[in-house]
Structures are given as structure tokens and as C-alpha cells.
Design a protein around this motif. Structure first.
Motif, PDB file in Angstrom:
ATOM      1  N   GLU A  65       0.840  -1.197   0.000  1.00  0.00           N
ATOM      2  CA  GLU A  65       0.000   0.000   0.000  1.00  0.00           C
ATOM      3  C   GLU A  65       0.876   1.249   0.000  1.00  0.00           C
ATOM      4  O   GLU A  65       0.868   2.036   0.933  1.00  0.00           O
ATOM      5  CB  GLU A  65      -0.929  -0.004   1.211  1.00  0.00           C
ATOM      6  CG  GLU A  65      -1.927  -1.119   1.196  1.00  0.00           C
ATOM      7  CD  GLU A  65      -2.871  -1.035   0.009  1.00  0.00           C
ATOM      8  OE1 GLU A  65      -3.256   0.072  -0.387  1.00  0.00           O
ATOM      9  OE2 GLU A  65      -3.212  -2.096  -0.529  1.00  0.00           O
ATOM     10  N   HIS A  66       1.607   1.449  -1.074  1.00  0.00           N
ATOM     11  CA  HIS A  66       2.507   2.593  -1.174  1.00  0.00           C
ATOM     12  C   HIS A  66       1.731   3.849  -1.555  1.00  0.00           C
ATOM     13  O   HIS A  66       0.517   3.820  -1.769  1.00  0.00           O
ATOM     14  CB  HIS A  66       3.629   2.313  -2.170  1.00  0.00           C
ATOM     15  CG  HIS A  66       3.139   1.777  -3.476  1.00  0.00           C
ATOM     16  ND1 HIS A  66       2.650   2.577  -4.462  1.00  0.00           N
ATOM     17  CD2 HIS A  66       3.055   0.505  -3.933  1.00  0.00           C
ATOM     18  CE1 HIS A  66       2.292   1.837  -5.483  1.00  0.00           C
ATOM     19  NE2 HIS A  66       2.507   0.569  -5.194  1.00  0.00           N
ATOM     20  N   PHE A  67       2.444   4.977  -1.662  1.00  0.00           N
ATOM     21  CA  PHE A  67       1.810   6.286  -1.861  1.00  0.00           C
ATOM     22  C   PHE A  67       0.996   6.340  -3.146  1.00  0.00           C
ATOM     23  O   PHE A  67      -0.131   6.845  -3.144  1.00  0.00           O
ATOM     24  CB  PHE A  67       2.882   7.383  -1.868  1.00  0.00           C
ATOM     25  CG  PHE A  67       2.363   8.717  -2.324  1.00  0.00           C
ATOM     26  CD1 PHE A  67       1.576   9.475  -1.481  1.00  0.00           C
ATOM     27  CD2 PHE A  67       2.627   9.193  -3.595  1.00  0.00           C
ATOM     28  CE1 PHE A  67       1.076  10.685  -1.897  1.00  0.00           C
ATOM     29  CE2 PHE A  67       2.133  10.405  -4.014  1.00  0.00           C
ATOM     30  CZ  PHE A  67       1.365  11.161  -3.162  1.00  0.00           C
ATOM     31  N   LEU A  68       1.532   5.845  -4.245  1.00  0.00           N
ATOM     32  CA  LEU A  68       0.829   5.946  -5.522  1.00  0.00           C
ATOM     33  C   LEU A  68      -0.471   5.151  -5.500  1.00  0.00           C
ATOM     34  O   LEU A  68      -1.497   5.610  -5.991  1.00  0.00           O
ATOM     35  CB  LEU A  68       1.733   5.462  -6.654  1.00  0.00           C
ATOM     36  CG  LEU A  68       1.141   5.548  -8.046  1.00  0.00           C
ATOM     37  CD1 LEU A  68       0.855   7.002  -8.412  1.00  0.00           C
ATOM     38  CD2 LEU A  68       2.062   4.917  -9.067  1.00  0.00           C
ATOM     39  N   ARG A  69      -0.456   3.970  -4.920  1.00  0.00           N
ATOM     40  CA  ARG A  69      -1.675   3.160  -4.846  1.00  0.00           C
ATOM     41  C   ARG A  69      -2.728   3.836  -3.976  1.00  0.00           C
ATOM     42  O   ARG A  69      -3.916   3.823  -4.296  1.00  0.00           O
ATOM     43  CB  ARG A  69      -1.336   1.780  -4.299  1.00  0.00           C
ATOM     44  CG  ARG A  69      -2.525   0.859  -4.320  1.00  0.00           C
ATOM     45  CD  ARG A  69      -2.128  -0.537  -4.006  1.00  0.00           C
ATOM     46  NE  ARG A  69      -1.373  -1.045  -5.132  1.00  0.00           N
ATOM     47  CZ  ARG A  69      -0.967  -2.295  -5.248  1.00  0.00           C
ATOM     48  NH1 ARG A  69      -1.230  -3.142  -4.303  1.00  0.00           N
ATOM     49  NH2 ARG A  69      -0.288  -2.695  -6.278  1.00  0.00           N
ATOM     50  N   LYS A  70      -2.313   4.449  -2.877  1.00  0.00           N
ATOM     51  CA  LYS A  70      -3.259   5.169  -2.027  1.00  0.00           C
ATOM     52  C   LYS A  70      -3.832   6.382  -2.755  1.00  0.00           C
ATOM     53  O   LYS A  70      -5.004   6.715  -2.594  1.00  0.00           O
ATOM     54  CB  LYS A  70      -2.577   5.630  -0.739  1.00  0.00           C
ATOM     55  CG  LYS A  70      -2.290   4.511   0.227  1.00  0.00           C
ATOM     56  CD  LYS A  70      -1.589   5.053   1.450  1.00  0.00           C
ATOM     57  CE  LYS A  70      -1.181   3.949   2.379  1.00  0.00           C
ATOM     58  NZ  LYS A  70      -0.442   4.452   3.541  1.00  0.00           N
TER      59      LYS A  70
END
Length: 93
Positions: A65-70
Motif C-alpha cells: 500500500e505505497h503512496f501511488l496506490r493510495k
């Protein structure tokens, strides 16, 4: 011989190819470094490999759940939403 090779490949028409290949190599390199450095399933040192399979669900969740996915989770899957809505819903405009 070297001069003819340079004249063949260093033309302005070839610059977009070099740019696309550079971006592709950069993305691959970024993913490789990301996986080696912070992926919880990849263990480079011998001591960490000896630990076997770890039950580290929170660390795996944090990695996936990294920044881009969030950021893109609640966005619509459109490249240009305003143009798409303009042409798909003309009565609103």
C-alpha cells in the motif's frame, strides 16, 4: 567505421527512441532497487535468509500500500475526465 556508426545512430530522429529506452531502463532500475531494499519477502543477507518464512503481514501491507496506490484508489480510471464527461454527457454542458 566508428564515424559511420555514430552518424547512423546519433540523428535527431533517434532521440525519442533513446528517451523511451531511458525511461524504461529507469523504471526497471527503480523497481529493482525498491524490491531489493524494502520488499519484506526479499532477504539479501545470509542471516535474514536463515530466518525462513516470516509472518510479517503488517510489513507486507505497508509495502504493497505505497503512496501511488493510495493516491489513485479513489480516482476515476480516466485519463482526461473533463473531456470524457464533455463528450459523453452533452446535456450537462
Amino acid at each position: 567505421m566508428a564515424s559511420s556508426t555514430m552518424n547512423r545512430w546519433l540523428r535527431p530522429e533517434v532521440y525519442p527512441l533513446f528517451a523511451a529506452m531511458g525511461v524504461a531502463v529507469g523504471i526497471c532500475g527503480f523497481q529493482l532497487v525498491r524490491n531489493i531494499c524494502i520488499n519484506p519477502d526479499v532477504r539479501v543477507s545470509k542471516e535474514n535468509r536463515a530466518a525462513g518464512v516470516l509472518e510479517n503481514f503488517t510489513e507486507g501491507q505497508k509495502y504493497s500500500e505505497h503512496f501511488l496506490r493510495k493516491y489513485v484508489r479513489n480516482k476515476s480510471p480516466e485519463i482526461m475526465p473533463s473531456i470524457n464527461s464533455f463528450f459523453s454527457d452533452p446535456e450537462k454542458n
